[in-house]
Design an enzyme around this catalytic site. Structure first.
Site, short mmCIF file in Angstrom:
data_model
loop_
_atom_site.label_atom_id
_atom_site.label_comp_id
_atom_site.label_asym_id
_atom_site.label_seq_id
_atom_site.Cartn_x
_atom_site.Cartn_y
_atom_site.Cartn_z
N CYS A 116 0.82 -1.23 0.00
CA CYS A 116 0.00 0.00 0.00
C CYS A 116 0.85 1.27 0.00
CB CYS A 116 -0.94 -0.01 1.19
SG CYS A 116 -1.79 -1.58 1.39
N HIS A 240 -3.07 6.56 3.38
CA HIS A 240 -3.53 5.27 2.86
C HIS A 240 -4.91 4.98 3.45
CE1 HIS A 240 -4.04 1.19 1.85
NE2 HIS A 240 -3.58 0.68 2.97
N ASN A 270 -10.17 -0.71 0.78
CA ASN A 270 -8.71 -0.65 0.74
C ASN A 270 -8.22 -1.20 -0.61
OD1 ASN A 270 -5.97 -1.09 0.95
ND2 ASN A 270 -6.05 -1.89 3.05
O1 UT7 Z 1 -3.34 -2.08 3.97
C1 UT7 Z 1 -3.22 -2.60 5.26
C2 UT7 Z 1 -4.15 -3.73 5.43
N1 UT7 Z 1 -4.74 -4.04 6.67
C3 UT7 Z 1 -5.17 -3.21 7.65
O2 UT7 Z 1 -5.00 -2.03 7.65
C4 UT7 Z 1 -5.93 -3.88 8.77
C5 UT7 Z 1 -5.83 -3.15 10.08
N2 UT7 Z 1 -6.80 -3.72 11.04
C6 UT7 Z 1 -8.10 -3.41 11.00
O3 UT7 Z 1 -8.55 -2.64 10.17
C7 UT7 Z 1 -8.98 -4.02 12.08
O4 UT7 Z 1 -8.19 -4.72 13.01
C8 UT7 Z 1 -10.07 -4.99 11.50
C9 UT7 Z 1 -11.10 -4.19 10.71
C10 UT7 Z 1 -9.45 -6.05 10.62
C11 UT7 Z 1 -10.80 -5.66 12.65
O5 UT7 Z 1 -11.35 -4.67 13.51
P1 UT7 Z 1 -11.14 -4.76 15.08
O6 UT7 Z 1 -11.81 -3.59 15.69
O7 UT7 Z 1 -9.67 -4.94 15.34
O8 UT7 Z 1 -11.98 -6.04 15.43
P2 UT7 Z 1 -11.58 -7.30 16.32
O9 UT7 Z 1 -10.82 -8.28 15.52
O10 UT7 Z 1 -11.02 -6.83 17.63
O11 UT7 Z 1 -13.01 -7.90 16.65
C12 UT7 Z 1 -13.95 -7.21 17.53
C13 UT7 Z 1 -15.22 -8.01 17.57
C14 UT7 Z 1 -15.02 -9.50 17.84
O12 UT7 Z 1 -16.16 -9.96 18.55
P3 UT7 Z 1 -16.11 -10.17 20.15
O13 UT7 Z 1 -15.00 -11.15 20.40
O14 UT7 Z 1 -15.81 -8.81 20.73
O15 UT7 Z 1 -17.47 -10.68 20.48
C15 UT7 Z 1 -15.01 -10.11 16.48
O16 UT7 Z 1 -15.39 -11.47 16.48
O17 UT7 Z 1 -15.87 -7.93 16.29
C16 UT7 Z 1 -16.03 -9.26 15.75
N3 UT7 Z 1 -15.78 -9.17 14.32
C17 UT7 Z 1 -16.73 -8.94 13.40
N4 UT7 Z 1 -18.05 -8.79 13.53
C18 UT7 Z 1 -18.76 -8.54 12.39
C19 UT7 Z 1 -14.58 -9.25 13.69
N5 UT7 Z 1 -14.76 -9.07 12.37
C20 UT7 Z 1 -16.07 -8.88 12.18
C21 UT7 Z 1 -16.85 -8.64 11.03
N6 UT7 Z 1 -18.18 -8.49 11.19
N7 UT7 Z 1 -16.32 -8.56 9.79
#
Ligand code: UT7
Length: 316
Positions: A116, A240, A270
């Site tokens: 990116c 980005h 993205n």
């Molecule tokens: O170009 C670079 C590429 N990558 C990035 O920039 C990624 C950077 N990271 C992120 O953008 C975020 O970490 C994500 C969007 C991937 C994830 O967001 P998060 O706020 O870190 O979510 P999390 O993994 O901490 O999950 C929070 C909650 C969990 O549920 P519980 O355990 O709190 O009940 C997950 O199971 O949200 C749940 N969850 C979802 N729910 C609905 C995780 N993904 C999803 C989803 N839809 N897609």
């Protein structure tokens, strides 16, 4: 932190263009193949929809040809084509070869893979070519991440999409628009974001998020120091487009109000190498630089790479 030597030949953008994947995919569409919902995606990422479909060459030809048309330059006068992409159409040759031929260019052509950060890596390299005597360079940032995304994995499929942005960079008689730059990489972080050959993107989202904010701020600070400018002088930041929360956190730490940030992620998702040129050149109602504005481009990506540049918009 390299500084631009005095009296080096500069450059500026004279034309640009963008293209998006052919099909629109809403958050609601994703709920049909995975356990997710529109509200979560909007709140946790800022993405409302994304566009997927088309090859890297197709999208690059569309944005590249729009950039050539806007600049009005003869394709035969382009001295080099740099295509930033993480998703080339073939292993061999570079996708830039396909694009070079389709656009009627007769010049050196090569791909850069800095994920990116790729467009800013290409921009800095293009300035190097112009300092070495090239008159015009066509820069394109394109990714077709849909092809390396597992569309049943809610950890990644909610984020990634396809798009392209291109610009013609022409030499100037003056010092040009680039005032400072920084390129960085930390290969020890390879395992938190990668795709095997023929495989899908694997990502430790939380760790990428944590590092992203830090390396964006670090790189942006180096570029501002190299250019001799401070955050309050930046009129527009073009970050980005990975996650609206990453953009907010980076702006906050840099001391740049979010209102000065170009944000297009709601429409594009993205798009990796295309992300910064889409945010700079696309037309999604985002904040845009005006003549004389100082613009900060800053990206991060797999590698983990980081890259930033300070531009004086419209400088001759
Ligand atoms: O170009 C670079 C590429 N990558 C990035 O920039 C990624 C950077 N990271 C992120 O953008 C975020 O970490 C994500 C969007 C991937 C994830 O967001 P998060 O706020 O870190 O979510 P999390 O993994 O901490 O999950 C929070 C909650 C969990 O549920 P519980 O355990 O709190 O009940 C997950 O199971 O949200 C749940 N969850 C979802 N729910 C609905 C995780 N993904 C999803 C989803 N839809 N897609």
């Amino acid at each position: 932190m390299p500084k631009i030597p005095q009296n080096v030949r500069g450059a500026r953008f004279t034309g640009w263009g963008t293209s998006l994947g052919h099909n629109t995919v809403t958050n609601e569409d994703l709920t049909k193949t995975m356990d997710t919902n529109d509200e979560w995606i909007k709140e946790r990422t800022g993405i409302h929809r994304r566009h997927i479909g088309g090859s890297t060459a197709e999208l690059s030809i569309a944005s590249g040809s729009a950039a050539l048309q806007m600049s009005g330059v003869d394709p035969l006068s382009i001295d080099a084509l740099i295509l930033a992409t993480t998703t080339p159409d073939r292993c061999v040759p570079a996708t830039s070869a396909t694009v070079q031929n389709a656009l009627g260019l007769r010049c050196g052509a090569f791909d850069i893979n800095a994920a990116c950060s790729g467009f800013v890596y290409s921009l800095v390299n293009a300035h190097g070519l112009i300092a070495m005597g090239a008159e015009r360079v066509l820069l394109i940032g394109t990714d077709t991440l849909a092809r390396i995304t597992d569309w049943t994995d809610r950890n990644t499929a909610i984020l990634f999409a396809d798009g392209s942005g291109a610009a013609v960079l022409e030499s100037t008689t003056g010092s040009g628009h680039l005032l400072g730059w920084d390129l960085d990489a930390d290969g020890s972080a390879e395992e938190i974001l990668f795709a095997e050959r023929g495989g899908y993107i694997q990502m430790d989202g939380k760790e990428v998020f944590r590092r992203a904010v830090r390396i964006m701020v670090d790189s942006a600070t180096k570029s501002m120091n190299a250019a001799g400018v401070t955050a309050d002088q930046i009129s527009v930041i073009v970050p980005h487009q990975a996650n609206i929360r990453i953009i907010k956190a980076a702006c906050e730490r840099l001391g740049i109000p979010l209102e000065r940030s170009s944000v297009v992620i709601h429409e594009t998702g993205n798009t990796s190498s295309a992300s910064i040129p889409l945010a700079l050149f696309g037309d999604f109602g985002q904040v845009k630089p005006k003549q004389g504005d100082l613009v900060l481009l800053v990206g991060f990506g797999a590698g983990m790479t980081a890259a930033s540049a300070i531009l004086e918009w419209g400088a001759q």
